[in-house]
Design an enzyme around this catalytic site. Structure first.
Site, short mmCIF file in Angstrom:
data_model
loop_
_atom_site.label_atom_id
_atom_site.label_comp_id
_atom_site.label_asym_id
_atom_site.label_seq_id
_atom_site.Cartn_x
_atom_site.Cartn_y
_atom_site.Cartn_z
N VAL A 178 0.84 -1.20 0.00
CA VAL A 178 0.00 0.00 0.00
C VAL A 178 0.88 1.25 0.00
CG1 VAL A 178 -1.83 1.27 1.19
CG2 VAL A 178 -1.87 -1.23 1.17
N ASP A 179 1.93 1.24 0.79
CA ASP A 179 2.88 2.37 0.78
C ASP A 179 3.47 2.57 -0.61
OD1 ASP A 179 2.90 3.54 3.30
OD2 ASP A 179 4.35 2.13 4.12
#
Length: 386
Positions: A178-179
């Protein structure tokens, strides 16, 4: 060469950890001057995220985590809570094209560093805010890490072994997807905003949220749910819409078998002297193979376990069917295609010696995309302000 595409663009990087630094590293790799503003004494949190560390005889060290997302940047130390340092930061921002920050909502406003304050001194600035939940909404004040959003966004609900199997339960990915995906979305948004500025002369404020990205990256799983109304179940290494498309064990190791259509499945069955499987009503179409996946998996497992991986991979190449090994990272960096594409690069630092890095895949093989990360906290401060 894209490595110099952003030459002349100055980026003030107020971000830490991974999503923001991943974005600004992309901009640096594309030729922008990125000035990473860090807290005095401690700097970016990930400087201490180890081991492993790369260590020099002088005692200087740098964590591998920090290295992965901070190459090609300059490091300066400023404490914007301190008025003189804040003025120095504002001086940088006045001449910048892009600002990237990932502070909690409202933090920078206390110091006159929010977009509404900054746009009056630099209306051409592209200001990107990366937060957990976005600038508005009932959860906007909450902090959050990648792991949290893998759960909240739904990814973990269908990742992992199915109920009833050994090791069943939700599972996160082995890297902070997600980062990293947020960093890539932020990169794209910033480049679009710079292009838009070319026509309008005006900057803009970009509001990027890890939670938004976690929801968006569900992709086909989200579409499956929205169309069917059914939550996708954990299915281990199997694909929810395609079969056979998962990991199988050969006699000497694992391989990924990825059959893309009914014709390929029939060719594979014929090679295995099991043509009747492609005619079996349970397996004759992809939809039926999905419905009867446990039975299909058991049949194929009995077939594939008999021969070594090399036998199957040679056959699959001849049949035009995709396959892949399950590689360790040692295998990855020894792979002939990885070597040919020059994915591993290195630079030499005067204190830390040779530093292994990875080529940005946006740039062509052979391009000089890597330079020394800033291992010494604030080492470029004087040069930036001279």
């Amino acid at each position: 060469m894209l490595a110099g595409a952003l030459t002349g663009i100055r980026v003030v990087d107020l971000s830490r950890i991974l999503a923001g630094p991943w974005c600004t590293q992309n901009l640096a790799d594309l030729g922008a001057e990125v000035i990473k503003v860090e807290r005095p004494e401690s700097g970016d949190d990930t400087r201490q995220w180890g081991p492993p560390y790369l260590e020099a005889e002088s005692g200087e060290s740098m964590s591998a985590y920090f290295m992965c997302c901070n190459r090609n940047k300059k490091s300066i130390c400023l404490d914007f809570k301190n008025a003189p340092d804040r003025e120095k930061l504002l001086e940088l921002i006045r001449g910048a094209d892009v600002l990237v920050e990932n502070y909690r909502v409202g933090t920078l406003k206390q110091y006159g560093l929010d977009y509404e304050s900054i746009r009056h001194i630099n209306p051409r600035l592209v200001y990107a805010s990366i937060t957990g939940y976005g600038q508005t909404g009932p959860k906007s004040a909450r902090p959050g890490y990648d792991y949290i959003f893998q759960g909240l966004g739904g990814l973990m609900s269908y990742t992992g072994h199915a109920d009833g199997e050994p090791g069943a339960g939700p599972l996160r990915t082995g890297v902070a997807v997600v980062d990293i995906t947020t960093g890539m979305y932020a990169t794209s948004a910033i480049l679009a905003a710079l292009f838009q500025r070319h026509g309008t002369g005006q900057g803009t404020w970009l509001d990027l949220a890890l939670f938004d990205v976690a929801v968006a990256m569900n992709a086909n799983q989200a579409a499956n749910y929205l169309i069917s109304g059914e939550n996708p179940a954990r299915s281990g290494n199997a694909h929810p819409n395609l079969a056979p498309y998962e990991v199988f064990r050969a006699s000497d190791g694992y391989l990924i078998l990825a059959v893309g259509n009914d014709t390929q499945f029939a060719r594979f069955c014929a090679f295995c002297d099991r043509s009747e499987l492609a005619e079996d009503q349970r397996f004759s179409t992809n939809s039926e193979r999905i419905r009867n996946l446990p039975s299909l998996r058991a049949v194929l497992a009995d077939i594939l376990i008999v021969e070594p991986r090399s036998y199957w991979t040679a056959a699959l190449d001849n049949l035009g069917i995709s396959w892949g090994a399950v590689n360790t990272l040692e295998d990855v960096f020894a792979d002939e295609q990885v070597r040919h594409r020059q994915m591993q690069q290195s630079v030499v630092h005067p204190q830390l010696g040779r530093i292994p890095l990875i080529r940005n895949p946006m740039l062509a093989p052979g391009s000089t995309s890597c330079s020394v990360p800033p291992p010494l906290l604030g080492e470029h401060t004087k040069a930036v302000f001279d």
